[in-house]
Write a protein that holds these residues in place. Structure first.
Motif, short mmCIF file in Angstrom:
data_model
loop_
_atom_site.label_atom_id
_atom_site.label_comp_id
_atom_site.label_asym_id
_atom_site.label_seq_id
_atom_site.Cartn_x
_atom_site.Cartn_y
_atom_site.Cartn_z
N LYS A 288 -5.09 0.58 6.81
CA LYS A 288 -4.50 1.90 6.62
C LYS A 288 -5.33 2.66 5.59
O LYS A 288 -5.80 2.09 4.62
CB LYS A 288 -3.07 1.76 6.12
CG LYS A 288 -2.14 2.84 6.65
CD LYS A 288 -0.73 2.47 6.31
CE LYS A 288 0.35 2.78 7.28
NZ LYS A 288 0.16 3.56 8.40
N ARG B 149 4.15 1.80 -0.15
CA ARG B 149 5.05 2.13 0.95
C ARG B 149 4.27 2.97 1.93
O ARG B 149 3.60 3.93 1.54
CB ARG B 149 6.26 2.93 0.45
CG ARG B 149 7.15 3.35 1.63
CD ARG B 149 8.27 4.28 1.26
NE ARG B 149 9.28 3.55 0.55
CZ ARG B 149 9.81 3.94 -0.61
NH1 ARG B 149 9.42 5.05 -1.18
NH2 ARG B 149 10.74 3.24 -1.20
N ALA B 150 4.33 2.60 3.21
CA ALA B 150 3.64 3.36 4.25
C ALA B 150 4.32 4.72 4.40
O ALA B 150 5.54 4.80 4.46
CB ALA B 150 3.68 2.60 5.57
N THR B 151 3.51 5.78 4.44
CA THR B 151 4.05 7.13 4.57
C THR B 151 3.75 7.74 5.93
O THR B 151 4.16 8.87 6.19
CB THR B 151 3.49 8.05 3.47
OG1 THR B 151 2.07 8.08 3.58
CG2 THR B 151 3.92 7.58 2.10
N ALA B 152 3.03 7.01 6.78
CA ALA B 152 2.69 7.53 8.11
C ALA B 152 2.59 6.38 9.10
O ALA B 152 2.34 5.24 8.71
CB ALA B 152 1.36 8.28 8.05
N ARG C 92 3.96 4.11 12.66
CA ARG C 92 5.18 3.44 13.11
C ARG C 92 5.80 2.57 12.04
O ARG C 92 6.96 2.19 12.14
CB ARG C 92 4.94 2.65 14.38
CG ARG C 92 4.02 1.47 14.20
CD ARG C 92 3.91 0.61 15.41
NE ARG C 92 3.54 1.41 16.57
CZ ARG C 92 3.43 0.97 17.79
NH1 ARG C 92 3.64 -0.29 18.03
NH2 ARG C 92 3.11 1.76 18.77
N ASP C 93 5.03 2.21 11.02
CA ASP C 93 5.54 1.38 9.93
C ASP C 93 5.96 2.23 8.73
O ASP C 93 6.14 1.70 7.63
CB ASP C 93 4.50 0.35 9.52
CG ASP C 93 3.16 0.96 9.18
OD1 ASP C 93 3.06 2.21 9.15
OD2 ASP C 93 2.21 0.21 8.96
N LYS C 94 6.18 3.51 8.93
CA LYS C 94 6.56 4.43 7.86
C LYS C 94 7.81 3.92 7.13
O LYS C 94 8.79 3.54 7.76
CB LYS C 94 6.83 5.81 8.45
CG LYS C 94 7.17 6.87 7.44
CD LYS C 94 7.36 8.21 8.11
CE LYS C 94 7.69 9.27 7.09
NZ LYS C 94 7.82 10.58 7.73
N GLY C 95 7.74 3.90 5.81
CA GLY C 95 8.87 3.47 4.99
C GLY C 95 8.86 2.00 4.62
O GLY C 95 9.61 1.59 3.75
N HIS D 285 -2.41 7.45 3.45
CA HIS D 285 -1.22 7.19 4.26
C HIS D 285 -0.27 6.20 3.60
O HIS D 285 0.61 5.65 4.28
CB HIS D 285 -1.62 6.70 5.65
CG HIS D 285 -2.31 7.75 6.46
ND1 HIS D 285 -3.22 7.44 7.43
CD2 HIS D 285 -2.23 9.10 6.43
CE1 HIS D 285 -3.68 8.57 7.97
NE2 HIS D 285 -3.08 9.58 7.38
#
Length: 95
Positions: free
Chosen positions: A47, A10-13, A15-18, A51
């Motif tokens: 990435k 899961r992206a944590t940083a 614009r694609d966070k979450g 992140h």
């Protein structure tokens, strides 16, 4: 670094966070991420590992995961279906 192909993160940083992604490979210090929708296998997201959050896949087995782990090409449709199946099996604390 590790051979992380086929892992779900899961992206944590950014614009694609979450959002959920599959790790499809590595390029230097970057992970290559794809979800089959906004980020395809042809144009994966780069990435840094710090992140992303590594998700516990437990006993989740899907043909797309096994193909990625073996280095076999996977279609975007297979990625979308595998992520949908993963989301159904895990609530991930969302909504």
């Amino acid at each position: 670094m590790c051979n992380c192909s086929g892992r779900i993160v899961r992206a944590t940083a950014g614009r694609d966070k979450g959002e959920l992604f599959f790790v499809t490979g590595q390029e230097g210090e970057f992970l290559l991420l794809a979800n089959g929708k906004g980020r395809t296998m042809a144009a994966p997201k780069r990435k840094k590992p710090r992140h992303v959050a590594w998700l516990d896949q437990g006993d989740f087995r899907h043909p797309a995961v096994e193909k990625l782990q073996q280095g076999i090409t996977v279609s975007d449709r297979e990625l979308r279906r595998a992520l949908a199946a993963f989301k159904e099996g895990n609530t991930l604390g969302e909504r």
